[in-house]
Design an enzyme around this catalytic site. Structure first.
Site, PDB file in Angstrom:
ATOM      1  N   HIS A 172       0.937  -1.211  -0.052  1.00  0.00           N
ATOM      2  CA  HIS A 172      -0.105  -0.051   0.055  1.00  0.00           C
ATOM      3  C   HIS A 172       0.984   1.294  -0.027  1.00  0.00           C
ATOM      4  O   HIS A 172       2.079   1.097   0.568  1.00  0.00           O
ATOM      5  CB  HIS A 172      -0.924   0.087   1.265  1.00  0.00           C
ATOM      6  CG  HIS A 172      -1.904  -1.024   1.628  1.00  0.00           C
ATOM      7  ND1 HIS A 172      -1.517  -1.983   2.162  1.00  0.00           N
ATOM      8  CD2 HIS A 172      -3.080  -1.282   1.166  1.00  0.00           C
ATOM      9  CE1 HIS A 172      -2.415  -2.847   2.268  1.00  0.00           C
ATOM     10  NE2 HIS A 172      -3.554  -2.672   1.402  1.00  0.00           N
ATOM     11  N   ASP A 175       2.430   1.819   3.368  1.00  0.00           N
ATOM     12  CA  ASP A 175       3.498   0.620   3.972  1.00  0.00           C
ATOM     13  C   ASP A 175       4.821   1.198   3.613  1.00  0.00           C
ATOM     14  O   ASP A 175       5.619   0.867   4.494  1.00  0.00           O
ATOM     15  CB  ASP A 175       3.169  -0.692   3.168  1.00  0.00           C
ATOM     16  CG  ASP A 175       1.824  -1.294   3.490  1.00  0.00           C
ATOM     17  OD1 ASP A 175       1.208  -0.795   4.267  1.00  0.00           O
ATOM     18  OD2 ASP A 175       1.466  -2.243   2.328  1.00  0.00           O
ATOM     19  N   GLU A 299     -10.444  -6.180  -5.437  1.00  0.00           N
ATOM     20  CA  GLU A 299     -10.372  -7.458  -4.929  1.00  0.00           C
ATOM     21  C   GLU A 299     -11.691  -7.465  -3.765  1.00  0.00           C
ATOM     22  O   GLU A 299     -11.875  -6.677  -3.062  1.00  0.00           O
ATOM     23  CB  GLU A 299      -9.315  -7.129  -3.780  1.00  0.00           C
ATOM     24  CG  GLU A 299      -9.195  -8.013  -2.644  1.00  0.00           C
ATOM     25  CD  GLU A 299      -7.673  -8.187  -1.811  1.00  0.00           C
ATOM     26  OE1 GLU A 299      -6.711  -7.429  -2.616  1.00  0.00           O
ATOM     27  OE2 GLU A 299      -7.695  -8.528  -0.922  1.00  0.00           O
ATOM     28  N   GLU A 335      -9.418 -13.233  -3.173  1.00  0.00           N
ATOM     29  CA  GLU A 335      -8.602 -13.650  -1.937  1.00  0.00           C
ATOM     30  C   GLU A 335      -9.368 -14.752  -1.288  1.00  0.00           C
ATOM     31  O   GLU A 335     -10.555 -14.765  -1.070  1.00  0.00           O
ATOM     32  CB  GLU A 335      -8.375 -12.680  -0.732  1.00  0.00           C
ATOM     33  CG  GLU A 335      -7.740 -13.076   0.394  1.00  0.00           C
ATOM     34  CD  GLU A 335      -7.387 -11.914   1.133  1.00  0.00           C
ATOM     35  OE1 GLU A 335      -6.686 -11.008   0.862  1.00  0.00           O
ATOM     36  OE2 GLU A 335      -7.627 -12.140   2.601  1.00  0.00           O
ATOM     37  N   HIS A 338     -11.597 -13.989   1.935  1.00  0.00           N
ATOM     38  CA  HIS A 338     -12.810 -12.885   1.544  1.00  0.00           C
ATOM     39  C   HIS A 338     -14.018 -14.213   1.010  1.00  0.00           C
ATOM     40  O   HIS A 338     -14.864 -13.968   1.458  1.00  0.00           O
ATOM     41  CB  HIS A 338     -12.305 -12.060   0.867  1.00  0.00           C
ATOM     42  CG  HIS A 338     -11.249 -11.111   1.180  1.00  0.00           C
ATOM     43  ND1 HIS A 338     -10.948 -10.186   0.467  1.00  0.00           N
ATOM     44  CD2 HIS A 338     -10.625 -11.153   2.391  1.00  0.00           C
ATOM     45  CE1 HIS A 338      -9.975  -9.247   1.074  1.00  0.00           C
ATOM     46  NE2 HIS A 338      -9.875  -9.990   2.233  1.00  0.00           N
ATOM     47  N   ASP A 373     -12.335 -11.991   9.610  1.00  0.00           N
ATOM     48  CA  ASP A 373     -11.076 -12.110   8.522  1.00  0.00           C
ATOM     49  C   ASP A 373     -10.034 -12.595   9.304  1.00  0.00           C
ATOM     50  O   ASP A 373      -9.177 -11.790  10.132  1.00  0.00           O
ATOM     51  CB  ASP A 373     -10.819 -10.634   7.887  1.00  0.00           C
ATOM     52  CG  ASP A 373      -9.937 -10.831   6.658  1.00  0.00           C
ATOM     53  OD1 ASP A 373      -9.385 -12.082   6.495  1.00  0.00           O
ATOM     54  OD2 ASP A 373      -9.554  -9.945   6.234  1.00  0.00           O
ATOM     55  N   ASP A 375      -6.966 -14.437   8.006  1.00  0.00           N
ATOM     56  CA  ASP A 375      -5.950 -14.247   7.302  1.00  0.00           C
ATOM     57  C   ASP A 375      -4.909 -15.347   7.778  1.00  0.00           C
ATOM     58  O   ASP A 375      -3.723 -15.054   8.082  1.00  0.00           O
ATOM     59  CB  ASP A 375      -5.240 -12.813   7.426  1.00  0.00           C
ATOM     60  CG  ASP A 375      -5.900 -11.852   6.594  1.00  0.00           C
ATOM     61  OD1 ASP A 375      -6.335 -12.223   5.545  1.00  0.00           O
ATOM     62  OD2 ASP A 375      -5.822 -10.817   6.707  1.00  0.00           O
ATOM     63  N   ASP A 405      -1.715 -13.288   1.037  1.00  0.00           N
ATOM     64  CA  ASP A 405      -2.105 -12.169   2.069  1.00  0.00           C
ATOM     65  C   ASP A 405      -2.488 -12.766   3.427  1.00  0.00           C
ATOM     66  O   ASP A 405      -3.834 -13.009   3.370  1.00  0.00           O
ATOM     67  CB  ASP A 405      -3.092 -11.302   1.331  1.00  0.00           C
ATOM     68  CG  ASP A 405      -3.435 -10.171   1.930  1.00  0.00           C
ATOM     69  OD1 ASP A 405      -2.976 -10.030   3.134  1.00  0.00           O
ATOM     70  OD2 ASP A 405      -4.513  -9.385   1.643  1.00  0.00           O
TER      71      ASP A 405
HETATM   72  C1  XLS Z   1      -7.710  -7.012   3.328  1.00  0.00           C
HETATM   73  C2  XLS Z   1      -7.306  -7.120   2.029  1.00  0.00           C
HETATM   74  C3  XLS Z   1      -6.206  -6.204   2.068  1.00  0.00           C
HETATM   75  C4  XLS Z   1      -6.096  -6.061   0.562  1.00  0.00           C
HETATM   76  C5  XLS Z   1      -5.049  -5.013   0.178  1.00  0.00           C
HETATM   77  O1  XLS Z   1      -8.862  -7.400   3.921  1.00  0.00           O
HETATM   78  O2  XLS Z   1      -7.057  -8.530   1.939  1.00  0.00           O
HETATM   79  O3  XLS Z   1      -5.046  -6.539   2.671  1.00  0.00           O
HETATM   80  O4  XLS Z   1      -5.410  -7.192   0.053  1.00  0.00           O
HETATM   81  O5  XLS Z   1      -5.418  -3.669   0.311  1.00  0.00           O
HETATM   82 MG    MG Z   2      -5.984  -9.143   0.283  1.00  0.00          MG
END
Ligand code: XLS
Ligand code: MG
Length: 503
Positions: A172, A175, A299, A335, A338, A373, A375, A405
């Protein structure tokens, strides 16, 4: 890559080259000593034997002369000893080399078995792995607890990824460039990142904009009810696109973290979608006018941090893309997490994006269905699902980066184990895909499953009046069609056994 080192009799580890140089120098030294002894020792001996020394030093002198008399034998013993050492050390290097060769062979040509030496799964640049800088910068903070890991500067993240043979990093804007950085600080940071890219041979494969962290985005960025926030967002994205172009990034992602609502009464989703579209259209035109080699990728995510997010699934993004001024410039970045948050099947969702020619990049990870979420690491929660995602990408020769991610567990001290394990699991899955595609039993079952009534294929591939008439006239026996046996349980068991390593 670091050359292989082995230990030589418990001393510090040396590379093969270093070892050979040292040994050769040692041999020269031995020859030199022998020659010197041959030429000089008889005369020197005469002198030593007739040397006048104190009586208590005479034994020492005699011993020295006796030892030097034996120089050729001592040197011979040393040469034999060294020769043995050279033999064992070179054998150790040769074994390592042979092991590397074995890993290049398919398991069926070696053991007929799927067990592989561990380093077979080491990542290489050709694997095209990439991680978000934000994944490594994740400090373990959650809504109920503070950070558990120290801050990791972006350059450290990029360097660490390059050292682990990652192909790319994703970022980002904030970042790498702090939200409140001045223009000159920004320029200096870009110079540093560019240098890192050049020095460490890594690519900036995906860029995106943080349009969710600052309170200004609390009610949306492109879909805020305030036109000033919408314009501010578009300006921030334009600046991030400029950074992406400078770093040679070709995929620019839009994850609408704040594009949504908690209170449905607050905005009309049709209106919000129009604002979203207007901004993306404007930004597509910006990229075109600048001549940047950049594609956009949206996304989808169903919720979090908003109660409901717009564009929640691959299907909704595909429909949205079709309404844009430049649909050819925009793809999807699905993703795993998600998709599972929405209770859907990542294999199918990724496939839908692929089938539409819109799979620009991917975010692999893990997630328990219908939860916040998480991850999690790729493959940590559902091996079959991880397998089928990899199979889809391998079978359809997906050309993009394999982006992860996810983030390390809160209990981890640093992110590097996490990086290694995601890549390793993917490589193991890739190998399982190869085994699946090569396995005779599985392939025979698939042939059987897909082998029914092959003569009827293609009748509806192209419409014609004749084809329609033919179809109308055809006679089917539904009872007979329904009686067909489908060996799906068997097939599923074979996949399970393949993943468990017993097939
Ligand atoms: C958040 C998203 C984020 C995107 C990038 O849930 O996965 O990390 O991939 O902004
Ligand atoms: Mg992502």
């Amino acid at each position: 890559m670091e050359p292989e080192r082995v230990k030589v009799y418990g001393l510090f580890p040396r590379t093969r080259r270093r070892y050979l140089i040292e040994t050769t120098l040692g041999a020269f030294f031995a020859v030199f000593l022998l020659a010197a002894w041959w030429l000089g020792w008889p005369r020197l001996r005469q002198r030593l034997v007739h040397l006048e020394v104190r009586p208590n030093l005479q034994p020492l002198l005699r011993m020295t002369v006796a030892v030097l008399d034996q120089t050729p034998s001592i040197l011979l013993a040393a040469v034999l000893w060294k020769g043995m050492e050279v033999y064992f050390v070179l054998r150790a290097f040769a074994r390592r080399e042979a092991q590397k060769q074995v890993t290049k062979l398919s398991p069926s040509t070696t053991t007929g078995y799927s067990s592989m030496p561990s380093h077979f799964y080491a990542p290489t640049r050709e694997d095209k792995f990439a991680f978000g800088v934000w994944c490594l910068q994740n400090r373990g903070r959650d809504p109920f607890g503070d950070q558990t890991r120290p801050e990791l500067p972006a350059l450290e993240c990029i360097k660490g990824l390059a050292q682990r043979s990652c192909y790319g990093f994703e970022f980002h804007d904030n970042d790498i460039i702090p939200f409140s950085a001045s223009a000159s600080q920004r320029d200096q940071i870009i110079r540093d990142v560019k240098k890192a890219i050049g020095d460490w041979g890594i690519k900036a494969t995906m860029a995106t904009t943080n349009t969710f962290y600052h309170p200004v985005f609390k009610d949306g960025a492109f879909t805020s009810t305030d036109p000033a926030v919408r314009l501010y967002t578009t300006q921030k994205v334009i600046r991030a696109i400029d950074v992406a172009a400078e770093l040679g990034t070709q995929v620019f992602v839009f994850w609408g973290g704040r594009e949504g609502v908690e209170v449905d009464a607050s905005k009309d989703p049709v209106e919000a979608t129009k604002w979203f579209r207007e901004s993306i259209n404007f930004l597509c035109n910006y990229v075109l006018s600048q001549g940047y080699d950049i594609k956009f990728s949206i996304e989808p995510k169903p919720n979090e941090p908003r109660g409901d997010l717009y564009l929640p699934t691959v299907g909704s993004v595909l429909a949205f893309i079709a309404t844009l001024d430049h649909p050819e410039m925009v793809g999807i970045n699905p993703e795993t997490a998600h998709i599972k948050m929405a209770g859907l099947n990542p294999y199918h969702e990724f496939a839908q994006a692929l089938d539409s020619g819109k799979l620009l990049d991917v975010h692999l990870n893990g997630q328990k269905p219908l939860r916040f979420d998480q991850d999690l690491s790729y493959g940590s929660d559902d091996l079959k699902e991880a397998f089928f995602t990899a199979k889809l990408l391998v079978d359809h020769e997906y050309p993009g980066t394999i982006g992860f991610d996810a983030h390390p567990y809160r209990s981890e001290a640093d992110p590097w184990d996490f990086v290694d394990r995601n890549m390793r699991t993917y490589k193991i899955m890739k190998e399982k895909v190869r085994l699946f595609n090569d396995n005779k039993e599985i392939q025979d079952l698939l042939k059987e499953i897909h082998g029914a009534n092959t003569n009827l294929r293609g009748l509806t591939a192209k419409y014609s009046k004749e084809a329609a008439q033919k179809l109308k006239d055809m006679e089917f026996d539904p009872v007979q069609l329904a009686s067909r046996k489908l060996p799906y349980e068997r097939l599923d068991q074979l996949v399970t056994e393949l993943l468990l390593g017993v097939l």
